[in-house]
Design a protein around this motif. Sequence first.
Motif, PDB file in Angstrom:
ATOM      1  N   LEU A 123       0.832  -1.210   0.000  1.00  0.00           N
ATOM      2  CA  LEU A 123       0.000   0.000   0.000  1.00  0.00           C
ATOM      3  C   LEU A 123       0.865   1.258   0.000  1.00  0.00           C
ATOM      4  O   LEU A 123       0.569   2.227  -0.701  1.00  0.00           O
ATOM      5  CB  LEU A 123      -0.918   0.005   1.225  1.00  0.00           C
ATOM      6  N   ALA A 124       1.935   1.244   0.785  1.00  0.00           N
ATOM      7  CA  ALA A 124       2.807   2.420   0.868  1.00  0.00           C
ATOM      8  C   ALA A 124       3.592   2.631  -0.418  1.00  0.00           C
ATOM      9  O   ALA A 124       3.776   3.764  -0.865  1.00  0.00           O
ATOM     10  CB  ALA A 124       3.764   2.265   2.047  1.00  0.00           C
ATOM     11  N   ARG A 125       4.051   1.543  -1.035  1.00  0.00           N
ATOM     12  CA  ARG A 125       4.868   1.675  -2.247  1.00  0.00           C
ATOM     13  C   ARG A 125       4.075   2.220  -3.424  1.00  0.00           C
ATOM     14  O   ARG A 125       4.595   2.972  -4.248  1.00  0.00           O
ATOM     15  CB  ARG A 125       5.463   0.312  -2.627  1.00  0.00           C
ATOM     16  N   GLN A 126       2.826   1.852  -3.528  1.00  0.00           N
ATOM     17  CA  GLN A 126       2.051   2.174  -4.724  1.00  0.00           C
ATOM     18  C   GLN A 126       1.221   3.454  -4.609  1.00  0.00           C
ATOM     19  O   GLN A 126       0.499   3.795  -5.536  1.00  0.00           O
ATOM     20  CB  GLN A 126       1.117   0.998  -5.060  1.00  0.00           C
ATOM     21  N   VAL A 127       1.316   4.167  -3.481  1.00  0.00           N
ATOM     22  CA  VAL A 127       0.531   5.403  -3.337  1.00  0.00           C
ATOM     23  C   VAL A 127       1.011   6.428  -4.367  1.00  0.00           C
ATOM     24  O   VAL A 127       2.176   6.816  -4.360  1.00  0.00           O
ATOM     25  CB  VAL A 127       0.674   5.987  -1.917  1.00  0.00           C
ATOM     26  N   PRO A 158      -8.860   4.181  -9.339  1.00  0.00           N
ATOM     27  CA  PRO A 158      -8.751   2.896 -10.041  1.00  0.00           C
ATOM     28  C   PRO A 158      -7.327   2.594 -10.494  1.00  0.00           C
ATOM     29  O   PRO A 158      -6.919   1.427 -10.531  1.00  0.00           O
ATOM     30  CB  PRO A 158      -9.701   3.056 -11.237  1.00  0.00           C
ATOM     31  N   SER A 159      -6.561   3.638 -10.817  1.00  0.00           N
ATOM     32  CA  SER A 159      -5.165   3.407 -11.190  1.00  0.00           C
ATOM     33  C   SER A 159      -4.378   2.855 -10.006  1.00  0.00           C
ATOM     34  O   SER A 159      -3.552   1.942 -10.165  1.00  0.00           O
ATOM     35  CB  SER A 159      -4.542   4.716 -11.681  1.00  0.00           C
ATOM     36  N   TYR A 160      -4.647   3.379  -8.819  1.00  0.00           N
ATOM     37  CA  TYR A 160      -3.978   2.892  -7.614  1.00  0.00           C
ATOM     38  C   TYR A 160      -4.342   1.438  -7.338  1.00  0.00           C
ATOM     39  O   TYR A 160      -3.480   0.606  -7.023  1.00  0.00           O
ATOM     40  CB  TYR A 160      -4.368   3.788  -6.442  1.00  0.00           C
ATOM     41  N   LEU A 161      -5.614   1.105  -7.478  1.00  0.00           N
ATOM     42  CA  LEU A 161      -6.053  -0.276  -7.233  1.00  0.00           C
ATOM     43  C   LEU A 161      -5.438  -1.229  -8.254  1.00  0.00           C
ATOM     44  O   LEU A 161      -5.076  -2.371  -7.914  1.00  0.00           O
ATOM     45  CB  LEU A 161      -7.583  -0.345  -7.284  1.00  0.00           C
ATOM     46  N   ALA A 162      -5.306  -0.770  -9.507  1.00  0.00           N
ATOM     47  CA  ALA A 162      -4.687  -1.622 -10.522  1.00  0.00           C
ATOM     48  C   ALA A 162      -3.221  -1.879 -10.196  1.00  0.00           C
ATOM     49  O   ALA A 162      -2.708  -2.992 -10.389  1.00  0.00           O
ATOM     50  CB  ALA A 162      -4.822  -0.966 -11.895  1.00  0.00           C
ATOM     51  N   ARG A 163      -2.531  -0.869  -9.684  1.00  0.00           N
ATOM     52  CA  ARG A 163      -1.128  -1.047  -9.310  1.00  0.00           C
ATOM     53  C   ARG A 163      -1.000  -1.977  -8.109  1.00  0.00           C
ATOM     54  O   ARG A 163      -0.031  -2.740  -8.000  1.00  0.00           O
ATOM     55  CB  ARG A 163      -0.503   0.315  -9.021  1.00  0.00           C
ATOM     56  N   LEU A 164      -1.983  -1.918  -7.198  1.00  0.00           N
ATOM     57  CA  LEU A 164      -1.959  -2.851  -6.069  1.00  0.00           C
ATOM     58  C   LEU A 164      -2.103  -4.292  -6.555  1.00  0.00           C
ATOM     59  O   LEU A 164      -1.546  -5.222  -5.958  1.00  0.00           O
ATOM     60  CB  LEU A 164      -3.084  -2.521  -5.082  1.00  0.00           C
TER      61      LEU A 164
END
Length: 206
Positions: A123-127, A158-164
């Motif tokens: 979560l921290a890396r992809q913010v 949605p971009s953040y969720l896709a990266r997660l």
Amino acid sequence: MINQQVNLYTPELRPTRQRLHAGTAGALVGIVLVILVAVMAYGRWHNQTLEQQLERLEQQNRNLETAVASMANQVQARQPDPELEASLARITETIARRQRLLERVEGLATHNHGGFSGRLSALARQVPEDLWLTAVRLQSLPSAMRLEGRTRAAELVPSYLARLGDEPAFVGETFGDFRLQRPDDEADHQWVEFRVATQPGEASGR
């Protein structure tokens, strides 16, 4: 009585008229002309000297104006770009937020919460920039997760969720509930609040 007259008006005592010879007159006129020419020449030389001094002063003024303009351009060029400063501030804030999240993850790992540390690290890396997490809820049994936050651009969520989804800790994880809304406060109207959860109905809960 004897009277005697004495004539004192003798030729020797009579005033004499001296005539100015042509040669003498010419010499005087020549002297006057020479003096006039000398005065005119001096005046012309003096005027030329003043004009030269004036030209030098004007040139010095032009040089000073050029130097001042050059220095002003250099000072203006050294002034920071407001957009660059704002971008740098946002990046610095994002790095600081990620660092705080990582510190929290390390703290959880120290307290034997190994099952959550991988997810919190992801979560921290992809913010992304301009997205903030305000609440994170992780549950092991049954497995569930809820994220709350705010952003200036709704498409970042949605971009953040896709990266997660690219993180090993979230492989196979799906978010069944997704909510976006703007705050009621006019001062915060530029923000978009979001809540996402792996279980339906979790995003509306507290």
